[in-house]
Design a protein around this motif. Structure first.
Motif, PDB file in Angstrom:
ATOM      1  N   ASP A 213      -9.131   2.647   4.717  1.00 51.72           N
ATOM      2  CA  ASP A 213      -8.855   0.753   5.037  1.00 51.72           C
ATOM      3  C   ASP A 213     -10.372   0.961   4.496  1.00 51.72           C
ATOM      4  OD1 ASP A 213      -7.977  -1.601   5.961  1.00 51.72           O
ATOM      5  OD2 ASP A 213      -9.950  -0.786   6.932  1.00 51.72           O
TER       6      ASP A 213
ATOM      7  N   TYR B 100       0.651  -1.031   0.245  1.00 51.78           N
ATOM      8  CA  TYR B 100      -0.187   0.069  -0.226  1.00 51.78           C
ATOM      9  C   TYR B 100       1.091   1.048  -0.175  1.00 51.78           C
ATOM     10  CZ  TYR B 100      -3.702  -3.353   1.800  1.00 51.78           C
ATOM     11  OH  TYR B 100      -4.004  -5.433   1.249  1.00 51.78           O
TER      12      TYR B 100
ATOM     13  N   PRO C 208      -9.528  -6.308   5.392  1.00 52.94           N
ATOM     14  CA  PRO C 208      -9.132  -5.318   5.887  1.00 52.94           C
ATOM     15  C   PRO C 208      -7.522  -5.191   5.406  1.00 52.94           C
ATOM     16  CG  PRO C 208      -9.704  -7.309   7.089  1.00 52.94           C
ATOM     17  CD  PRO C 208     -10.478  -7.048   5.831  1.00 52.94           C
ATOM     18  N   THR C 209      -6.964  -4.197   5.585  1.00 56.80           N
ATOM     19  CA  THR C 209      -5.461  -3.629   5.104  1.00 56.80           C
ATOM     20  C   THR C 209      -4.551  -2.978   7.305  1.00 56.80           C
ATOM     21  OG1 THR C 209      -5.099  -1.412   5.186  1.00 56.80           O
ATOM     22  CG2 THR C 209      -6.494  -2.532   2.859  1.00 56.80           C
TER      23      THR C 209
END
Length: 200
Positions: free
Chosen positions: A148, A72, A154-155
């Motif tokens: 997010d 990310y 979920p990140t």
């Protein structure tokens, strides 16, 4: 780059602030029915994103992120570069940051060319003074954490604050070396567009 930088670069190059944000939502070929100023804004937005992603300082900062954050990294660094722009604002603009944000809010008035998502974004920018919050590490960390919610799964973005603090100095130096080059690039692109009669 993120919202603050796109708005600043639009003002710096005397191009459309709404067009700069519209580039976030326009996909595929640019709609030739749009006003030329918006078409140019979309085009510049895409050039800015491509220049940024390919630049060694931005790419190096992304590579320096450990797993699982590196996946990310583009998001993280775009947001952090907006943070550093806000922190070092006086280097890049004669106005106070709050004055520029107020000006941007006045320029961003929804019309028939805006997709609903952009209308919602601008409402939130204004209501929650999001661009102002970018000045603090806490504010930008919270803004990153909120991203997010855009993903189905979920990140690690809500847990990135300690990492940002750890790599803060290196990220800041990358931004300070990078941003003047981006400014020069955008100015050249806007001048070229005007010479070709594409600016409206």
């Amino acid at each position: 780059m993120n919202y603050l930088a796109h708005l600043h670069l639009a003002h710096y190059s005397n191009t459309s602030l709404p067009g700069a944000l519209l580039g976030e939502y326009a996909r595929g070929s640019i709609d030739t029915r749009l006003p030329p100023s918006l078409q140019l804004g979309i085009r510049l937005h895409r050039h800015i994103d491509s220049f940024t992603d390919a630049h060694p300082l931005h790419a190096g900062a992304v590579r320096a992120l450990p797993s699982p954050f590196r996946r990310y990294g583009g998001i993280i660094m775009d947001m952090m570069f907006d943070h550093f722009l806000a922190r070092h604002w006086s280097r890049y603009h004669a106005w106070e940051l709050d004055d520029f944000i107020g000006y941007s809010h006045r320029q961003l008035q929804p019309d028939e060319h805006w997709p609903e998502a952009m209308v919602i974004l601008v409402e939130r920018l204004k209501q929650y003074r999001l661009l102002t919050s970018y000045q603090s590490l806490e504010g930008i960390s919270l803004a990153i954490a909120r991203i997010d919610g855009r993903f189905r799964r979920p990140t690690p973005l809500p847990q990135c604050a300690p990492l940002l603090a750890q790599q803060y100095g290196a990220m800041e130096q990358a931004f300070l070396g990078f941003y003047p080059e981006l400014q020069a690039f955008v100015l050249g692109q806007s001048r070229q567009a005007r010479a070709l009669g594409l600016a409206g």
